[in-house]
Design a protein around this motif. Structure first.
Motif, mmCIF file in Angstrom:
data_model
loop_
_atom_site.group_PDB
_atom_site.id
_atom_site.type_symbol
_atom_site.label_atom_id
_atom_site.label_comp_id
_atom_site.label_asym_id
_atom_site.label_seq_id
_atom_site.Cartn_x
_atom_site.Cartn_y
_atom_site.Cartn_z
ATOM 1 N N THR A 103 0.814 -1.212 0.000
ATOM 2 C CA THR A 103 0.000 0.000 0.000
ATOM 3 C C THR A 103 0.847 1.262 0.000
ATOM 4 O O THR A 103 0.375 2.316 -0.428
ATOM 5 N N VAL A 106 1.887 1.872 -4.009
ATOM 6 C CA VAL A 106 0.873 1.982 -5.061
ATOM 7 C C VAL A 106 0.504 3.426 -5.392
ATOM 8 O O VAL A 106 0.580 3.831 -6.558
ATOM 9 N N LEU A 115 2.376 2.242 -13.079
ATOM 10 C CA LEU A 115 1.550 1.042 -12.969
ATOM 11 C C LEU A 115 0.378 1.116 -13.937
ATOM 12 O O LEU A 115 -0.180 2.198 -14.178
ATOM 13 N N LEU A 138 -5.175 0.816 -2.280
ATOM 14 C CA LEU A 138 -4.517 0.364 -3.502
ATOM 15 C C LEU A 138 -5.022 1.098 -4.737
ATOM 16 O O LEU A 138 -4.804 0.656 -5.869
ATOM 17 N N HIS A 145 -4.919 0.429 -8.859
ATOM 18 C CA HIS A 145 -3.689 0.217 -9.623
ATOM 19 C C HIS A 145 -2.949 -1.036 -9.150
ATOM 20 O O HIS A 145 -1.860 -1.331 -9.642
ATOM 21 N N ALA A 146 -3.543 -1.726 -8.205
ATOM 22 C CA ALA A 146 -3.047 -3.022 -7.737
ATOM 23 C C ALA A 146 -4.216 -3.729 -7.075
ATOM 24 O O ALA A 146 -5.181 -3.095 -6.643
ATOM 25 N N ALA A 318 0.538 -6.073 -9.045
ATOM 26 C CA ALA A 318 0.344 -4.995 -10.013
ATOM 27 C C ALA A 318 1.141 -5.303 -11.273
ATOM 28 O O ALA A 318 2.039 -6.156 -11.272
#
Length: 452
Positions: A103, A106, A115, A138, A145-146, A318
């Motif tokens: 976290t 990200v 990402l 995230l 993005h993850a 990711a």
């Protein structure tokens, strides 16, 4: 004094180098141009732990549905994973197609367009089933993005048998003062060390533990003017208590991180351990833990300042923009973080080993509730963690066990080294705090100068 001066300079040089790595590529979006041409092989970089090992073992199920995709696994110890992945993505090297990150990274990397945005997940993925706080952590500007592989907070784990022998009762909501007294009492029994502690240097190792601990004492890394706060009473109390607890920790505690303490606790070497809620499944499993039948759980401790030392974290997957194989990489990320994957883990290894801290449906599942009696307390710890308000003071950053700025990775590593030396008794508490104040101020001032 000469030794201290030399150590400070070395810490600052190391920190400044990493700050430079974190700054490169900012705003240029990375892009596919810097990565290798797609060759049908996905290179996946993960942390070396039991959950990631299970993912690798189960990946044959993904491969069966994607016969044209080969998987290549690269695993690292936690500190090395962060260094290698950060360097790869920041320099647009394109070595990895799927990366495990947390976290902390990200939102920083998403802002720099490093990402691939995950804004077109299929309906069957059920993104709304993800725990809201984990999903938000995230995301960047509302877009994931993850995706979380597993999520965690922190709570207190303890040996119920040793507490009974000592005539102690663990409160549901303990204080640090109680844990100090209990660790001293239990340590004198001789059956196990009073407490396990993270002492290994690293922003994700001892600094994560100590930052959350300082929050609970009313401390913070910075005030609203970005002035470091290690010269304040809350940090003095935190590090003094940390060193005092170290007297009841296993020998060599300054070298022990999460993984080492997990093994120590499971082997019956510690009576108390404040750490990740994700550890609960391991230490509760009789196939892996010698103390599975005598483990209790309580909330993370506080110090009467309105905040507990429970954090919020997720190991997530990711796809770097620098990967040349976005489509296949995204398919793998969606598979490894899906509810179907969770069920696959449960089928193969039992519900106790299901990846925790990601989906609401898991905590509503009666089979999981029965297998994991700690589940409700873990969920409460996750849901009450507030990265936007980590301490009872107003601060200019987000993050509970870290500070959500690019420079923190390098500053935290340098500061972690000072606190590890204090735990080992090589420097005093005052020296550790003074040097931490100095190195943090130097890096922040250097960064300001570069930005100007």
């Amino acid at each position: 004094m000469q030794r201290q001066h030399s150590n400070r300079r070395g810490a600052v040089v190391a920190a400044a180098v990493l700050v430079g790595v974190g700054a490169c590529g900012s705003g240029d979006g990375g892009g596919d141009a810097g990565g290798p041409a797609g060759d049908g092989t996905l290179t996946i970089a993960t942390v070396s732990n039991a959950d990631a090992e299970r993912m690798q073992e189960l990946s044959e199920h993904f491969a069966a549905g994607h016969p044209d995709v080969d998987l290549e696994w690269v695993t690292f110890e936690e500190n090395e994973l962060r260094q290698r992945v950060t360097t790869d993505i920041a320099t647009d090297a394109g070595q990895f197609d799927v990366v495990m990150l947390g976290t902390y990274e990200v939102p920083i990397w998403a802002e720099r367009e490093w990402l691939v945005p995950l804004d077109s997940l299929p309906d069957e993925y059920a993104v709304d089933d993800l725990l809201p706080s984990i999903r938000e952590a995230l995301s960047y500007e509302g877009t994931p993005h993850a995706l979380p592989f597993y999520g965690e907070s922190a709570f207190t784990m303890y040996r119920t048998d040793l507490f009974d022998q000592a005539g102690l009762e663990m409160p549901e909501a303990p204080t640090w003062e109680f844990l100090k007294e209990a660790a001293a009492t239990l340590g004198e029994q001789g059956d196990a060390a009073g407490i396990c502690l993270r002492g290994k240097p690293g922003w994700g190792e001892n600094v994560a533990f100590l930052t959350a601990m300082a929050n609970s004492h009313g401390g913070s890394w910075f005030d609203m003017d970005w002035t470091p706060q290690f010269d304040t009473e809350p940090w003095q109390t935190t590090i003094a208590d940390y060193v005092a607890l170290g007297e009841y920790a296993p020998p060599g505690a300054e070298e022990n991180g999460y993984a080492e303490n997990l093994e120590l606790f499971a082997a019956g070497e510690c009576a108390i351990w404040v750490d990740s809620t994700a550890a609960a499944s391991y230490i509760s499993d009789p196939d892996q833990s010698e103390v599975a039948d005598s483990v209790g759980f309580a909330l993370a401790p506080d110090a009467g300042q309105g905040k507990r030392s429970n954090w919020l974290w997720a190991w997530a997957l990711a796809v770097p923009e620098s990967s040349a194989q976005h489509e296949d990489a995204l398919a793998f990320v969606a598979w490894a973080t899906s509810s179907e994957y969770t069920e696959l883990v449960a089928q193969e290894y039992g519900w106790l080993q299901a990846p925790p801290g990601t989906r609401t449906s898991l905590y509503e599942n009666p089979d999981y509730q029965q297998a994991a009696p700690f589940a409700g307390l873990a969920l409460e710890s996750i849901e009450t963690a507030d990265p936007a308000n980590p301490t009872d003071n107003e601060v200019p950053y987000t993050g509970i066990q870290y500070v959500g700025i690019p420079e923190f990775q390098s500053i935290g590593t340098a500061v972690g080294g000072r606190f590890s030396l204090a735990l080992a008794g090589d420097i005093t508490v005052d020296e550790a705090l003074t040097e931490s104040q100095w190195v943090t101020d130097q890096v922040i001032e250097r960064t300001r100068f570069i930005e100007e």
